[in-house]
Design a protein around this motif. Structure first.
Motif, PDB file in Angstrom:
ATOM      1  N   UNK A   1      -1.729   9.379   1.518  1.00  0.00           N
ATOM      2  CA  UNK A   1      -0.359   8.712   0.959  1.00  0.00           C
ATOM      3  C   UNK A   1      -0.891   7.946  -0.523  1.00  0.00           C
ATOM      4  N   UNK A   2      -1.876   7.841  -0.886  1.00  0.00           N
ATOM      5  CA  UNK A   2      -2.302   7.165  -2.306  1.00  0.00           C
ATOM      6  C   UNK A   2      -1.959   8.267  -3.307  1.00  0.00           C
ATOM      7  N   UNK A   3      -2.616   9.407  -3.011  1.00  0.00           N
ATOM      8  CA  UNK A   3      -2.092  10.574  -3.934  1.00  0.00           C
ATOM      9  C   UNK A   3      -0.740  10.963  -4.140  1.00  0.00           C
ATOM     10  N   UNK A   4       0.061  10.940  -3.192  1.00  0.00           N
ATOM     11  CA  UNK A   4       1.308  11.129  -3.064  1.00  0.00           C
ATOM     12  C   UNK A   4       2.127  10.151  -3.898  1.00  0.00           C
ATOM     13  N   UNK A   5       1.896   8.991  -3.642  1.00  0.00           N
ATOM     14  CA  UNK A   5       2.393   7.777  -4.119  1.00  0.00           C
ATOM     15  C   UNK A   5       2.210   7.938  -5.870  1.00  0.00           C
TER      16      UNK A   5
ATOM     17  N   UNK B   1       6.873   7.940   6.045  1.00  0.00           N
ATOM     18  CA  UNK B   1       6.904   8.524   7.310  1.00  0.00           C
ATOM     19  C   UNK B   1       6.110   8.002   8.506  1.00  0.00           C
ATOM     20  N   UNK B   2       5.097   6.968   7.968  1.00  0.00           N
ATOM     21  CA  UNK B   2       4.715   5.987   9.121  1.00  0.00           C
ATOM     22  C   UNK B   2       4.349   4.556   8.367  1.00  0.00           C
ATOM     23  N   UNK B   3       4.831   3.526   9.054  1.00  0.00           N
ATOM     24  CA  UNK B   3       4.462   2.222   8.714  1.00  0.00           C
ATOM     25  C   UNK B   3       3.067   2.208   8.685  1.00  0.00           C
ATOM     26  N   UNK B   4       2.269   2.796   9.034  1.00  0.00           N
ATOM     27  CA  UNK B   4       0.722   2.512   9.041  1.00  0.00           C
ATOM     28  C   UNK B   4       0.428   2.706   7.642  1.00  0.00           C
ATOM     29  N   UNK B   5       1.221   3.494   6.758  1.00  0.00           N
ATOM     30  CA  UNK B   5       0.722   3.702   5.410  1.00  0.00           C
ATOM     31  C   UNK B   5       1.173   2.442   4.569  1.00  0.00           C
ATOM     32  N   UNK B   6       1.810   1.504   5.058  1.00  0.00           N
ATOM     33  CA  UNK B   6       2.333   0.407   4.327  1.00  0.00           C
ATOM     34  C   UNK B   6       1.163  -0.235   3.311  1.00  0.00           C
TER      35      UNK B   6
ATOM     36  N   UNK C   1      11.345  -4.892  -9.210  1.00  0.00           N
ATOM     37  CA  UNK C   1      12.761  -4.865  -8.759  1.00  0.00           C
ATOM     38  C   UNK C   1      13.050  -5.138  -7.325  1.00  0.00           C
ATOM     39  N   UNK C   2      14.259  -5.288  -6.958  1.00  0.00           N
ATOM     40  CA  UNK C   2      14.375  -5.385  -5.678  1.00  0.00           C
ATOM     41  C   UNK C   2      14.079  -4.170  -4.887  1.00  0.00           C
ATOM     42  N   UNK C   3      13.514  -4.496  -3.863  1.00  0.00           N
ATOM     43  CA  UNK C   3      12.618  -3.236  -2.997  1.00  0.00           C
ATOM     44  C   UNK C   3      13.149  -3.457  -1.468  1.00  0.00           C
ATOM     45  N   UNK C   4      13.183  -2.224  -1.008  1.00  0.00           N
ATOM     46  CA  UNK C   4      13.151  -2.415   0.664  1.00  0.00           C
ATOM     47  C   UNK C   4      12.283  -1.166   0.897  1.00  0.00           C
ATOM     48  N   UNK C   5      11.391  -1.063   1.962  1.00  0.00           N
ATOM     49  CA  UNK C   5      10.746  -0.307   2.391  1.00  0.00           C
ATOM     50  C   UNK C   5      11.021  -0.126   4.007  1.00  0.00           C
ATOM     51  N   UNK C   6      11.233   1.378   4.285  1.00  0.00           N
ATOM     52  CA  UNK C   6      11.707   1.777   5.576  1.00  0.00           C
ATOM     53  C   UNK C   6      10.884   2.722   6.068  1.00  0.00           C
ATOM     54  N   UNK C   7      10.567   2.737   7.472  1.00  0.00           N
ATOM     55  CA  UNK C   7      10.018   3.824   8.297  1.00  0.00           C
ATOM     56  C   UNK C   7      11.081   4.907   8.363  1.00  0.00           C
ATOM     57  N   UNK C   8      10.779   6.207   8.151  1.00  0.00           N
ATOM     58  CA  UNK C   8      11.722   7.124   8.054  1.00  0.00           C
ATOM     59  C   UNK C   8      11.149   8.405   8.573  1.00  0.00           C
ATOM     60  N   UNK C   9      11.740   9.111   9.377  1.00  0.00           N
ATOM     61  CA  UNK C   9      11.519  10.746   9.472  1.00  0.00           C
ATOM     62  C   UNK C   9      11.898  11.482   8.256  1.00  0.00           C
ATOM     63  N   UNK C  10      10.994  11.797   7.462  1.00  0.00           N
ATOM     64  CA  UNK C  10      11.128  12.562   6.201  1.00  0.00           C
ATOM     65  C   UNK C  10      11.507  14.018   6.464  1.00  0.00           C
ATOM     66  N   UNK C  11      12.073  14.745   5.648  1.00  0.00           N
ATOM     67  CA  UNK C  11      12.716  16.303   5.647  1.00  0.00           C
ATOM     68  C   UNK C  11      11.529  17.148   5.933  1.00  0.00           C
ATOM     69  N   UNK C  12      10.259  16.855   5.526  1.00  0.00           N
ATOM     70  CA  UNK C  12       9.406  17.865   5.785  1.00  0.00           C
ATOM     71  C   UNK C  12       8.067  17.008   6.348  1.00  0.00           C
ATOM     72  N   UNK C  13       7.475  17.382   7.287  1.00  0.00           N
ATOM     73  CA  UNK C  13       6.428  16.710   7.918  1.00  0.00           C
ATOM     74  C   UNK C  13       5.275  16.305   6.995  1.00  0.00           C
TER      75      UNK C  13
END
Length: 123
Positions: free
Chosen positions: A40-44, A73-78, A95-107
Motif C-alpha cells: 500500500x505505501x509503495x502504491x500510494x 481495497x481494504x479499510x485495513x490499509x487506512x 483538499x476536501x477528501x473522502x476515503x472509501x472502501x471499494x472493490x477495485x477493478x484488479x485485485x
C-alpha cells in the motif's frame, strides 16, 4: 469555456482541463499504481508521483487540489495510506477528501485516487 482532454483513450481521459476564462478546473481520472505488486505505501507513493506529474502538465501543484477521493481495497490499509498521504499533502493546503472502501477493478490494486484541482487562467 474550453474543455481539453489529455491522454484520451476510448473509455476515459487521464485528465480533463475545463478553462472557464478566469479559472481552470483539472479533473484527474482514477489513478492506480503502474506496479500493482507493491504494498500500500509503495502504491500510494507511485500514484502521488503520477498526480504530481499530471498537475505539472498544466502548471499546477498539489497545493491546487480542491477535492480528492481515495478508494481502498481494504479499510485495513487506512493508517498506512494516511502515513504516505500526510508526508505528501502540504500543510495548510489539504483538499476536501473522502476515503472509501471499494472493490477495485484488479485485485492487485490496493488503492485508487481521483482528484480535482483549480488553477488560474491559462497563460
Amino acid at each position: 469555456m474550453n474543455i481539453i482532454r489529455h491522454d484520451m483513450g476510448p473509455r476515459f481521459s487521464e485528465m480533463v482541463t475545463v478553462d472557464l476564462g478566469a479559472a481552470r478546473l483539472l479533473y484527474l481520472s482514477g489513478q492506480v499504481a503502474e506496479n500493482p505488486s507493491l504494498d500500500i505505501t509503495g502504491q500510494m507513493r507511485e500514484i502521488l508521483r503520477h498526480i504530481d506529474r499530471l498537475l505539472a502538465m498544466q502548471g499546477a501543484t498539489k497545493k491546487d487540489l480542491v477535492s480528492v477521493t481515495i478508494y481502498l481495497r481494504t479499510v485495513g490499509d487506512y493508517a498506512a495510506m494516511n502515513s504516505v498521504w500526510d508526508e505528501w499533502v502540504p500543510a495548510g493546503h489539504t483538499p476536501a477528501r473522502a476515503t472509501v472502501g471499494a472493490k477495485l477493478i484488479d485485485s492487485e490494486y490496493r488503492v485508487e485516487i481521483q482528484a480535482t484541482a483549480a488553477i488560474g487562467p491559462a497563460p
